[in-house]
Design an enzyme around this catalytic site. Structure first.
Site, short mmCIF file in Angstrom:
data_model
loop_
_atom_site.label_atom_id
_atom_site.label_comp_id
_atom_site.label_asym_id
_atom_site.label_seq_id
_atom_site.Cartn_x
_atom_site.Cartn_y
_atom_site.Cartn_z
CG HIS A 13 -3.98 -9.91 2.95
ND1 HIS A 13 -4.78 -8.98 2.35
CD2 HIS A 13 -3.84 -9.50 4.24
CE1 HIS A 13 -5.11 -8.04 3.23
NE2 HIS A 13 -4.54 -8.33 4.37
CG ASP A 25 -6.29 -13.97 0.19
OD1 ASP A 25 -7.37 -13.50 -0.21
OD2 ASP A 25 -5.37 -13.26 0.66
CG HIS A 61 -5.05 -4.50 -0.52
ND1 HIS A 61 -6.38 -4.63 -0.21
CD2 HIS A 61 -4.51 -5.72 -0.31
CE1 HIS A 61 -6.62 -5.86 0.18
NE2 HIS A 61 -5.50 -6.56 0.12
CG ASP A 87 -6.33 -8.50 -3.17
OD1 ASP A 87 -6.33 -9.19 -2.14
OD2 ASP A 87 -6.90 -8.86 -4.23
CD GLU A 145 -7.54 -11.88 -7.30
OE1 GLU A 145 -8.61 -12.37 -6.89
OE2 GLU A 145 -6.51 -12.54 -7.47
CG HIS A 178 -10.16 -15.58 -7.87
ND1 HIS A 178 -9.11 -15.07 -7.15
CD2 HIS A 178 -9.91 -16.89 -8.01
CE1 HIS A 178 -8.28 -16.05 -6.86
NE2 HIS A 178 -8.74 -17.17 -7.37
#
Lengths: 622, 380
Positions: free
Chosen positions: A70, A72, A157, A178, A203, A437
């Site tokens: 991903h 990000d 994920h 993730d 996260e 985060h």
């Protein structure tokens, strides 16, 4: 003071840009290198000045680890390695290695071609960056250098997503990236063993959510599909991550997709199977179509990455071709003009070019139609615009397109929620947990929950803030066999439960620790030994012969010092461990005996104690 | 996986269907798993709810949850993909929590549990996400009984509480002074308490005896005849608040009997019906009957099994008739992924304050559902 330091990089409190710097036992590792999709300027990149201050990145960082494809988490990688400058190894799993460059190129095209950005990484930079990648397998320990090793664990994920353990000696950190703790139709659940790291970094974006069940999400999707085709509308689901190359190049045929086959494969296949079963059960007749060209590439990539999918998928693949559906057929451009209800899966995913955009333009004006966006769309794309609520779009040649069709935004991404995080912490059993985060104030309850349930400390640094964790690493020391043997020969066998004091010399050389006897150390170092010996005279009133005094001393000490080795030697002297006691007659007074108590520096404490004990006198002979 | 039994299908298709097309019976359906089962569902505004655990040997969580965005927005629902609850605040309780009430216009909560000799007052923090215990209210109860709680909301909120008629009191939240007490020696056990307005409240005893009390007077409630004359004992609970022209008090018995009353004349029940429940409630403390705030003459019941049943009570009259629910929510039964031998039991349910057909229900397997049912009778 041994410690582990963690600094999340990036400006501000915004989520959406993962990049974490970890210092462990002198090694520096960068975890992920993500791009913030919401910004169009430098704020989208992490703040690397934090590390470039220390000099060249290649010298400072031992490695970079990317958890999954991903953007990000990997979107800033070419910028980082080619524009800021890093030549060291970049570790990621094989599917990530295969898919990353496709997504990066796709994003680059949107940024440069659609949004006209300058100072963006080039296609060549993406290629050069990927040359630095070292692929890793699940559960394989990879030696980055003599001391630093990493290991990847399955994260669920998305295809190829991994959690990483970073280990130096006895200190370790686990980074989750993730992950998802509940399996879905094509991916399994994340799993890690009881590796007991010093620190688990995870996260916290979804930590304070409780997720709706997968069945309800699917039900919602099916309901929308059903209602639309029942109404006689056309339903169109688009797939994120499609890369359409060269649609504007003259002379070339319209591109066969170069869709992220595996990514599309995952979600697309999941929803295709869902629709197929639903159509079968409900006996629906409306046709379902799937973008041409997808199938061959998809099958090719699929075969490569089968170990990354779950049981059910593997079984299905063995039985039949992935895309051999009863109700789903290959799409032909001409079908877009047919009247009547239908469902079409098309690419590219963000509506920025190609087949999907063509179909969109044909169908947008009918309010009976629906478009389902299953994922995030980058700013600047038509997908992003309609998801922001825009209903009048300016297309090429100043044409205005009025969007009357229904727009549905659905989220199929799989993240761990509060419950999932607790499960993972329970599996790994870390000593400490660090959440990135999240705003510390909004996470106080979760922090308490983790701390109470697992009796660990929980940290929540802001971006740019460093958390320092003291560690107590165990340092292995090799003990020489000779020394061990000698200690055991000293007399009583060591009581396994009681710690025993031994004397030796610790030699530290080349990160090697050895415990050897003092004599050996002196020999190795070429030094002469000096011995410090103390002697004390204790006067006792005793008219008997000195040999008898010695016996009395022996009996007395034997009964008092039950924990020590007390011996009466043939020459009349008494020893307590290594302390020597000799009885002699006083030169002038026959009624007084002189005890000579002699001990070495090592036995100072016992020696002093013995002396004061003897000064108190001996018990009367029975 | 989708290839399941037909009970799975009935999640989103009515069964049996005569024609080829199965009608979806839910407009919306969300299913969640809490970390611990709850017996309370208390609204804070129209976007937040409070849940709390009731296990006896461990710390229980009290959570303030915000409804998924998708359920809260009024327009452009399609553009909001978020279907998840957000944990807005959380706290820990050493006791099990059997009752929880929010004090309107404050940041305070009052909970009741076992041991029942005190009520706990909590504060929902403003600048952080913590729910903290701030004070206790002593009550004179035997440790094994837990008092029911209701809140008189005003500038000086009062806490109505009691496990028995004899211990029924109203206590000023701030000063902890008793402002009202029943003053009776009658030690009948209470099953529900409900504040109706600034001066009146309703009580229901486990025997089915219920009454309306005006706190401005010494204890003289208007009461019903005990339902022992018609039905055979069991345990009862009640709720007042029906909308529409009909009777506005409903009383539910553990054998499935539902009694409707008019508050103006409690001695003459308007109707007494038998709801189709397969067995008497296995845990009558979980019985719950609630009136729909957004629909006329509509109520829901739960506490017999893993279902919630919705009834339209318009034109119910007379005694002893059998009735059929307008809708039955069976989600907790067939979405039970535990494969346990015992099916889950619905512990509580509540109506959404603004969306007329949206309900929330919780079950003993820690599931929490938000569902918006389709009125099939109206659709036809």
């Amino acid at each position: 003071m041994p410690e582990i330091r963690v600094t999340p990089l990036g400006a501000g409190q915004d989520v959406g840009r993962s990049c974490i710097l970890v210092s462990i036992a002198g090694k520096n590792v960068m975890l992920d290198c993500g791009m913030h999709m919401g910004f169009s300027d430098d704020r989208r990149f992490p703040d690397f000045s934090y590390i470039t201050r220390s000099g060249r990145l290649t010298d400072f960082l031992d490695c970079v680890i990317i958890s999954h494809f991903h953007l990000d988490h990997c979107g800033a990688l070419p910028y980082f390695s080619e524009m800021v400058g890093y030549d060291g190894p970049i570790y990621m799993t094989q599917p990530t290695q295969a898919i990353c460059p496709i997504l990066l190129e796709d994003y680059r095209k949107i940024a440069v071609d659609k949004k006209g950005e300058a100072n963006f990484f080039t296609s060549q930079m993406i290629k050069d960056c990927m040359k630095k990648v070292v692929a890793v397998h699940l559960h394989q320990t990879v030696q980055v250098d003599d001391e630093l090793e990493i290991k990847a664990y399955y994260a669920g994920h998305v295809l190829g997503a991994a959690m990483f353990q970073i280990k130096v000696g006895s200190e370790s950190v686990v980074y989750t990236g993730d992950y998802n703790m509940t399996p879905d139709r094509h991916l399994g659940a994340a799993w890690i063993d009881k590796c007991r790291p010093n620190l688990l970094i995870t996260e916290s974006t979804y930590a304070t959510t409780i997720r709706d069940s997968k069945r309800c999400r699917e039900r919602d999707f099916l309901k929308k599909v059903h209602e639309t085709v029942e109404r006689g509308g056309k339903l169109w689901a688009r797939w994120p991550g499609g890369a359409a190359r060269g649609s504007s190049r003259a002379g070339l045929p319209p591109p066969l997709q170069v869709l992220i086959p595996v990514f599309a494969l995952g979600r697309a296949q999941e929803l295709c199977i869902l629709l197929e079963t639903f159509w079968e059960r409900m006996d629906l007749k409306a046709p379902i179509y799937f973008s041409t060209g997808l199938t061959e590439k998809a099958n090719h990539y699929y075969k490569l990455f089968i170990p990354w999918t779950n049981q059910k998928i593997r079984k299905t693949f063995v039985q039949r071709n992935m895309f051999e559906f009863k109700h789903i057929k290959a799409f032909d451009r001409a079908f877009a003009d047919s009247p009547g209800p239908m469902v079409v899966f098309a690419t590219p995913g963000m509506l920025h070019a190609g087949q999907s955009l063509q179909i969109f333009r044909k169908w947008a004006g009918n309010e009976k139609n629906m478009v389902i966006m299953p994922g995030y769309c980058v700013q600047g794309t038509v997908g992003h615009k309609i998801l922001s609520g825009q209903r009048k779009l300016e297309m090429e040649g100043r044409q205005v397109l009025e969007v009357k069709m229904q727009v549905e935004y659905m989220s199929f991404s799989a993240h761990a929620d509060a419950k999932g995080i607790m499960q993972l912490v329970g599996q790994a059993e870390p000593e400490n947990v660090l959440l990135v985060h999240g705003e510390a104030k909004k996470m106080e309850f979760l922090k308490q929950k983790i701390e109470q349930e697992f009796r660990v400390s929980c940290y929540m640094p802001a971006n740019g803030e460093t958390v320092t964790l003291p560690t107590s690493p165990s340092i292995p020391v090799g003990i020489s066999l000779g020394l061990l043997k000698r200690e055991m020969a000293q007399g009583l066998l060591p009581d396994a439960k009681k710690p025993r004091l031994l004397h030796g010399t610790l030699i530290m050389k080349d990160s090697n620790f050895r415990l050897v006897s003092s004599e050996q150390a002196l020999k190795e170092l070429g030094l002469a030994e000096h011995q410090l010996r103390f002697t004390c005279r204790v006067h006792l009133h005793d008219t008997r012969k000195e040999q008898e005094t010695a016996v009395r001393v022996y009996s007395h000490l034997k009964s008092v010092l039950k924990d020590h080795c007390v011996q009466h030697l043939p020459d009349g002297s008494v020893t307590v461990e290594s302390i020597l006691i000799q009885a002699a007659a006083h030169s002038e007074d026959p009624g007084t005996k002189v005890l000579l108590v002699s001990w070495t520096y090592q036995d100072e404490e016992l020696g002093s104690y013995l002396t004061s004990l003897l000064k108190k006198g001996l018990p009367q002979a029975s | 996986m989708w290839g399941g039994t037909c009970t799975e299908d009935s999640a989103w298709a009515s069964a049996p269907a005569a024609g080829k097309w199965h009608l979806p019976v839910y407009q919306d359906f969300h299913a969640f798993d809490l970390s611990g089962a709850t017996r309370v569902l208390e609204w804070i505004g129209d976007k937040g709810i409070l849940v709390a655990g009731y296990e006896s040997l461990k710390k229980n969580e009290i959570l303030h949850l915000i409804l998924p965005l998708r359920l809260s927005v009024k327009e452009n629902q399609g553009l909001f993909p978020e279907r998840d609850f957000k944990v807005c605040h959380g706290g820990f309780s050493d006791r099990s929590v059997f009752d929880l009430k929010y004090v309107p216009d404050t940041r305070l909560l009052v909970t009741s549990g076992l041991p029942g000799c005190y009520l706990q007052v909590w504060q929902v923090a403003e600048d952080s996400d913590v729910i903290k215990a701030v004070s206790t209210i002593d009550v004179c109860e035997e440790g094994c009984l837990w008092p029911r709680v209701a809140i008189f909301s005003s500038a000086a909120p009062g806490v109505l509480h009691g496990a028995r008629l004899s211990s029924l009191k109203v206590v000023d939240l701030e000063s902890q002074k008793t402002t009202y007490s029943s003053g009776v020696s009658d030690d009948e056990l209470l099953s529900s308490l409900q504040v109706l307005d600034t001066d009146t409240f309703a009580f229901c005893c486990t025997s089915g005896r219920l009454g309306l009390v005006d706190t401005r007077q010494k204890w003289t409630p208007s009461e019903n005849l005990r339902p022992g004359s018609g039905s055979a004992g069991g345990r009862w609970c009640a709720e007042a608040g029906g909308r529409g022209p009909g009777p506005s008090i409903a009383s539910l018995g553990s054998d499935g009997q539902l009694c409707l009353l008019d508050p103006r004349d409690l001695c003459q029940p308007v109707s007494l019906v038998q709801c189709p429940v397969s067995m008497p409630s296995p845990d009558p403390e979980l019985l719950r009957v609630t009136w729909a705030p957004g629909l006329d003459n509509c109520l829901a019941i739960s506490g017999f099994d893993g279902t919630v049943q919705v009834y339209d009570v318009t034109s119910w009259g007379g005694m002893g008739r059998q009735v059929e629910p307008l809708f039955t929510h069976k989600g907790h039964i067939f979405l039970d992924g535990n494969g346990m031998d015992t099916a889950p039991l619905v512990t509580t349910h509540t109506w959404h304050p603004c969306k007329p057909r949206t309900l929330l229900s919780a079950a003993s397997d820690a599931s929490l559902h938000v569902w918006d049912w389709v009125d099939l009778h109206a659709a036809r």
